[in-house]
Design an enzyme around this catalytic site. Sequence first.
Site, PDB file in Angstrom:
ATOM      1  N   CYS A   1      -5.583  22.127  41.360  1.00 31.47           N
ATOM      2  CA  CYS A   1      -6.410  23.311  41.603  1.00 31.47           C
ATOM      3  C   CYS A   1      -7.301  23.108  42.826  1.00 31.47           C
ATOM      4  O   CYS A   1      -8.042  22.116  42.902  1.00 31.47           O
ATOM      5  CB  CYS A   1      -7.272  23.618  40.377  1.00 31.47           C
ATOM      6  SG  CYS A   1      -8.337  25.064  40.605  1.00 31.47           S
TER       7      CYS A   1
ATOM      8  N   MET B   1      -1.652  31.809  37.177  1.00 31.16           N
ATOM      9  CA  MET B   1      -2.512  32.281  38.264  1.00 31.16           C
ATOM     10  C   MET B   1      -3.819  32.730  37.632  1.00 31.16           C
ATOM     11  O   MET B   1      -3.866  33.744  36.942  1.00 31.16           O
ATOM     12  CB  MET B   1      -1.862  33.436  39.023  1.00 31.16           C
ATOM     13  CG  MET B   1      -0.662  33.046  39.865  1.00 31.16           C
ATOM     14  SD  MET B   1       0.165  34.473  40.604  1.00 31.16           S
ATOM     15  CE  MET B   1      -1.143  35.168  41.609  1.00 31.16           C
TER      16      MET B   1
ATOM     17  N   ARG C   1       3.352  33.566  42.712  1.00 34.93           N
ATOM     18  CA  ARG C   1       3.167  34.897  43.296  1.00 34.93           C
ATOM     19  C   ARG C   1       4.494  35.605  43.560  1.00 34.93           C
ATOM     20  O   ARG C   1       4.588  36.830  43.440  1.00 34.93           O
ATOM     21  CB  ARG C   1       2.358  34.788  44.584  1.00 34.93           C
ATOM     22  CG  ARG C   1       0.898  34.408  44.369  1.00 34.93           C
ATOM     23  CD  ARG C   1       0.180  34.195  45.694  1.00 34.93           C
ATOM     24  NE  ARG C   1       0.773  33.093  46.452  1.00 34.93           N
ATOM     25  CZ  ARG C   1       0.549  32.875  47.750  1.00 34.93           C
ATOM     26  NH1 ARG C   1      -0.232  33.686  48.434  1.00 34.93           N
ATOM     27  NH2 ARG C   1       1.103  31.844  48.361  1.00 34.93           N
TER      28      ARG C   1
END
Length: 322
Positions: free
Chosen positions: A99, A9, A226
């Site tokens: 990305c 991240m 996440r």
Amino acid sequence: MSLILLAPMEGLLDHSLRDALTLVGGIDRCVTEFIRVTDRLLPDRVFLRVMPELLNGSRTAAGVPVRAQLLGSEPAVLADNAARLAELGAEGVDLNFGCPAKCVNRHRGGAVLLDEPELVGEIVATVRRAVPSGVPVSAKMRLGNRDEDTMLDVARAIAEAGASELVVHGRTKLQGYKPPAYWDRIAHIRAAVPALPVVANGEVWTVDDAQRCRAESGTQALMLGRGMVADPGLALAIRGQADPMADPHAGWRRVPPLLARYWQRVALHVDARHRAGRIKQWLNLLRRRFPEAQALYERIRTVNDTREVEALLFGAAQTRPA
């Protein structure tokens, strides 16, 4: 395969956080944040800055392998940099075709390349030829750039070019990180490239999410991002192993020492004015899982002085509930 990977991240899940999270357990392999390649061979210091694990046999302190991720659109230049990473001892090379950042896409990098399956295939094939046969070359993609029209063509190009593994984030670039992730589309990709191991990624926050993702995508292999940052015990829980953080209140006892370790590592490479922001980012995700993280976040939210941050963090690390 029950492979569980730790995602990068940008600006948060770097080598400092990889170090902390892999200490908890359950992660088989990590991938670095992307190393942007334009028109030249990068100096070793760039690789070492993003991937200091190269000095430790391409492993985190916990012994978890780390693969270097490259991002760019020039096959020959990417190949030169991949070859140098192999010489430095990288466990493998991963290629970024996922990305969604505008600053990357404007310069023909990341998910916009999904509109050019032939170029994606050329990049993978050129990198594959440039590194020793024992060094894996993997790739990560989304379901497409603006739509899914080229999804299967890109996956086939990656497979035919000799990739060893494909991670698929279950959203297009246009969909960004907005829920849901379309895990069922990953099943279509698996059917199109049956000989290529496929890893599912996107919106896995809980064990239930992992089970549904596996069922809908048809693969047992997962990449956690996440969700793992918010719950450092998630990989262990998905594996059904003893999770030291299974109870949110009891599990919190493991978190402050991780925060303190993370802070100490961040202090070695992040300017003082940005350090507090890093810890706030992690706490902001941790408070999804731990009530105590919410309380600590509220205390630290407006603090930017490094000494005050340290006092709060190291005080929390020494606190043990009765």
